[in-house]
Design a protein around this motif. Structure first.
Motif, short mmCIF file in Angstrom:
data_model
loop_
_atom_site.label_atom_id
_atom_site.label_comp_id
_atom_site.label_asym_id
_atom_site.label_seq_id
_atom_site.Cartn_x
_atom_site.Cartn_y
_atom_site.Cartn_z
N ILE A 150 0.84 -1.20 0.00
CA ILE A 150 0.00 0.00 0.00
C ILE A 150 0.87 1.24 0.00
N SER A 151 1.97 1.21 0.73
CA SER A 151 2.91 2.35 0.73
C SER A 151 3.50 2.56 -0.65
N GLU A 152 3.85 1.47 -1.34
CA GLU A 152 4.37 1.59 -2.71
C GLU A 152 3.32 2.15 -3.66
N LEU A 153 2.10 1.70 -3.51
CA LEU A 153 1.02 2.19 -4.37
C LEU A 153 0.77 3.68 -4.15
N LYS A 154 0.79 4.10 -2.91
CA LYS A 154 0.60 5.52 -2.59
C LYS A 154 1.74 6.36 -3.18
N ARG A 155 2.96 5.85 -3.05
CA ARG A 155 4.11 6.58 -3.58
C ARG A 155 4.01 6.70 -5.10
N ALA A 156 3.61 5.62 -5.76
CA ALA A 156 3.47 5.65 -7.22
C ALA A 156 2.35 6.57 -7.68
N ALA A 157 1.32 6.72 -6.84
CA ALA A 157 0.16 7.56 -7.19
C ALA A 157 0.42 9.04 -6.99
N GLU A 182 -5.54 5.25 -1.15
CA GLU A 182 -5.56 4.41 0.05
C GLU A 182 -6.96 4.37 0.65
N GLN A 183 -7.66 5.50 0.68
CA GLN A 183 -9.02 5.52 1.22
C GLN A 183 -9.93 4.59 0.43
N SER A 184 -9.79 4.62 -0.90
CA SER A 184 -10.61 3.76 -1.75
C SER A 184 -10.27 2.28 -1.53
N ILE A 185 -9.00 1.98 -1.35
CA ILE A 185 -8.57 0.60 -1.06
C ILE A 185 -9.17 0.13 0.26
N ARG A 186 -9.13 1.00 1.27
CA ARG A 186 -9.68 0.65 2.59
C ARG A 186 -11.18 0.39 2.50
N ALA A 202 -13.09 -3.06 3.57
CA ALA A 202 -14.26 -3.16 4.45
C ALA A 202 -15.34 -4.01 3.79
N GLU A 203 -15.49 -3.86 2.49
CA GLU A 203 -16.47 -4.66 1.74
C GLU A 203 -16.08 -6.14 1.77
N LEU A 204 -14.78 -6.42 1.62
CA LEU A 204 -14.29 -7.80 1.68
C LEU A 204 -14.46 -8.38 3.07
N ASP A 205 -14.23 -7.57 4.09
CA ASP A 205 -14.44 -8.03 5.47
C ASP A 205 -15.89 -8.45 5.68
N ALA A 206 -16.80 -7.69 5.10
CA ALA A 206 -18.23 -7.94 5.31
C ALA A 206 -18.79 -9.04 4.44
N ASN A 207 -18.32 -9.09 3.17
CA ASN A 207 -18.97 -9.98 2.19
C ASN A 207 -18.07 -11.02 1.56
N GLY A 208 -16.75 -10.85 1.69
CA GLY A 208 -15.83 -11.77 1.03
C GLY A 208 -15.55 -11.43 -0.41
#
Length: 270
Positions: free
Chosen positions: A171-178, A186-190, A194-200
């Motif tokens: 995630i740090s690498e992705l933020k740096r590249a962006a 990062e907010q969108s990834i989070r 949360a969606e994956l935590d809830a639904n898989g």
């Protein structure tokens, strides 16, 4: 008294220099995308971060070897037949690909979507299997496609399933590249986490193509538990992503469980 001039040692020599050259060569080849658009030396410099001199030397070598060729009437490059033969050998020799394709085709036909199985490749996801319904004609993807890790459902599903330390590093690498868009990314990834935590599963719209959506889940393959991403997607005018998630999600999770069972005795990596 005569002084003997001592030549300073090379900064990189022997096997290390060879490995470095191979690594840089692979960076250049990976910079080509599946859409087959021609690429200039300047664009290869931008994509790889290598120097202009290094890129020029490598492209000249790859032309001689048949791995690259000049586009007719221009100075730009496209992939030659060399990588094609390697990719074809990979697909033909992979039991995982042979086993997966009929299963993925059946899922694509059932849901009227494209279905992909992918592994990581740097900050991208590489499609190793891709099947599509006969009624899908708008997604310009296939085996060998590279999709962004941070903005697509298949990339985020894979990222979500990583061990915390590796997830944090990427995630740090992705933020740096962006660059300036890093915090929003990062907010969108989070939110997808949360969606994956809830639904898989998680769903993303426009992560790589306008009006294209993907719904994805992670799975672990083979005896060594190789982590991959599995996704279903389509491109529509003004797609209803919530409806697509509801329709595809349960079938996708079921498919992931079935694929894990199908691949249980394989070596994992294709």
């Amino acid at each position: 008294m005569t002084r003997t001039r001592v030549r300073p040692p090379s900064r990189v020599a022997g096997p290390e220099a060879t490995l470095l050259t191979v690594e840089r060569g692979m960076q250049v080849l990976r910079a080509f995308r599946c859409e087959r658009s021609a690429v200039s030396n300047a664009e290869l410099v931008r994509r790889t971060g290598l120097s202009k001199a290094t890129v020029s030397r490598l492209t000249s070598t790859f032309i001689q070897l048949g791995f690259l060729r000049h586009v007719a009437g221009g100075r730009e490059f496209e992939l030659g037949t060399g990588p094609l033969s390697i990719g074809h050998s990979f697909i033909e020799a992979s039991p995982l690909v042979r086993m997966a394709n009929p299963f993925l085709q059946a899922l694509a036909d059932k849901l009227n979507v494209s279905v992909a199985l992918a592994i990581p490749n740097g900050l991208e996801m590489l499609y190793i299997c891709y099947r599509t319904s006969d009624r899908i004609a708008t997604l310009r993807l296939g085996v060998g496609s590279l999709l962004p890790l941070g903005t697509t459902s298949i990339g985020r599903a894979w990222l979500w399933a990583l061990a915390p330390a590796e997830q944090k590093r990427l995630i740090s690498e992705l933020k740096r590249a962006a660059g300036g868009r890093g915090a929003a990314l990062e907010q969108s990834i989070r939110e997808s986490f949360a969606e994956l935590d809830a639904n898989g599963t998680c769903a993303v719209l426009g992560g790589y193509q306008r009006d294209a959506y993907g719904v994805a889940t992670p799975l672990r393959v083979g005896r060594d538990g190789t982590l991959m991403g599995l996704s279903c997607g389509n491109a529509e005018v003004a797609p209803n992503v919530a409806q697509a998630r509801k329709r595809i999600g349960p079938e996708l999770k079921k498919a992931a469980v079935q694929l894990e069972a199908l691949f249980a005795e394989t070596d994992g990596l294709p």
